[in-house]
Design a protein around this motif. Structure first.
Motif, PDB file in Angstrom:
ATOM      1  N   TYR A  35       1.071  -1.281  -0.066  1.00 41.29           N
ATOM      2  CA  TYR A  35       0.005   0.092   0.126  1.00 41.29           C
ATOM      3  C   TYR A  35       0.832   1.342  -0.040  1.00 41.29           C
ATOM      4  O   TYR A  35       1.094   1.912   0.907  1.00 41.29           O
ATOM      5  CB  TYR A  35      -0.904  -0.155   1.202  1.00 41.29           C
ATOM      6  N   ARG A  37       0.907   4.334  -0.942  1.00 34.41           N
ATOM      7  CA  ARG A  37       0.205   5.587  -0.333  1.00 34.41           C
ATOM      8  C   ARG A  37       0.258   5.746   1.241  1.00 34.41           C
ATOM      9  O   ARG A  37       0.765   6.684   1.622  1.00 34.41           O
ATOM     10  CB  ARG A  37      -1.159   6.039  -0.902  1.00 34.41           C
ATOM     11  N   SER A 116       3.319  10.975  -0.960  1.00 37.84           N
ATOM     12  CA  SER A 116       1.988  10.197  -0.726  1.00 37.84           C
ATOM     13  C   SER A 116       0.942  10.833  -1.762  1.00 37.84           C
ATOM     14  O   SER A 116      -0.135  10.517  -2.009  1.00 37.84           O
ATOM     15  CB  SER A 116       1.414  10.246   0.642  1.00 37.84           C
ATOM     16  N   VAL A 118       1.419  11.995  -4.810  1.00 35.72           N
ATOM     17  CA  VAL A 118       1.377  11.681  -6.091  1.00 35.72           C
ATOM     18  C   VAL A 118       1.092  10.137  -6.229  1.00 35.72           C
ATOM     19  O   VAL A 118       1.140   9.681  -7.482  1.00 35.72           O
ATOM     20  CB  VAL A 118       2.692  12.152  -6.857  1.00 35.72           C
ATOM     21  N   LEU A 119       0.875   9.239  -5.163  1.00 31.39           N
ATOM     22  CA  LEU A 119       0.760   7.874  -5.530  1.00 31.39           C
ATOM     23  C   LEU A 119      -0.452   7.600  -5.510  1.00 31.39           C
ATOM     24  O   LEU A 119      -1.329   8.357  -4.817  1.00 31.39           O
ATOM     25  CB  LEU A 119       1.518   7.035  -4.147  1.00 31.39           C
ATOM     26  N   PRO A 120      -0.740   6.581  -6.044  1.00 29.75           N
ATOM     27  CA  PRO A 120      -2.428   5.955  -6.208  1.00 29.75           C
ATOM     28  C   PRO A 120      -2.829   5.706  -4.832  1.00 29.75           C
ATOM     29  O   PRO A 120      -2.088   5.040  -4.098  1.00 29.75           O
ATOM     30  CB  PRO A 120      -2.363   4.942  -7.252  1.00 29.75           C
ATOM     31  N   GLY A 121      -4.103   5.900  -4.479  1.00 27.00           N
ATOM     32  CA  GLY A 121      -4.610   5.655  -3.221  1.00 27.00           C
ATOM     33  C   GLY A 121      -5.300   4.569  -3.282  1.00 27.00           C
ATOM     34  O   GLY A 121      -5.955   3.879  -2.326  1.00 27.00           O
TER      35      GLY A 121
END
Length: 121
Positions: A35, A37, A116, A118-121
Motif C-alpha cells: 500500500y 500511499r 504520498s 502523487v501515489l495512487p490511493g
C-alpha cells in the motif's frame, strides 16, 4: 575542553539513536509496501513525530542534569569541563545537535508527505 570534540561526541550519541529510529520507520514503511500511499503517509507521520520529539529533547537538554547524559559518559575524565560550566556547554551542544536531526526528520517527513500525494490511493 575542546568544543569540537564535544560536538563530535554529541553527533555520535544523537545520530546513533536517530539512526535506529530511522531504520524502524523505514522497516515499517517496507512492511506497508503493498500500500504505497499508506506507507508514505505513515512514514511522514512517524518522521514528523520523531522531529517533534527531537525538538522537545533539545529544549529539555538545557535543564537535564549533564551527568546523566550519554555525552558526559563518552567524554574522558580529562576532557570533561568544570562543573560550573558543564551544564551550559553540554546542554547547548545537545540542543543544537537535536535540532539538526529534527530538521533532517522534518525534511524526510515532508518528502514522504509529498510522495504520498502523487501515489495512487
Amino acid at each position: 575542553m575542546d568544543a569540537s570534540r564535544m560536538r563530535e561526541l554529541a553527533l555520535l550519541s544523537v545520530s546513533r539513536g536517530c539512526g535506529f529510529a530511522g531504520l524502524a520507520i523505514i522497516c515499517f514503511m517496507i512492511g506497508l509496501a503493498g500500500y504505497p500511499r499508506v506507507a508514505m503517509e505513515s512514514g511522514a507521520i512517524l518522521m514528523m513525530a520523531t522531529a517533534a520529539i527531537l525538538l522537545l529533547k533539545g529544549d529539555a537538554s538545557t535543564t537535564r542534569p549533564y551527568q546523566r547524559t550519554e555525552l558526559w559518559i563518552l567524554l574522558a575524565p580529562e576532557e570533561r569541563p568544570r562543573a560550573d560550566y558543564a551544564q551550559q556547554l553540554i546542554g547547548r551542544t545537545l540542543r543544537e545537535v537535536y535540532r539538526r536531526f529534527a530538521q533532517y526528520f522534518a525534511v524526510g517527513g515532508t518528502i514522504c508527505f509529498l510522495g504520498s500525494m502523487v501515489l495512487p490511493g
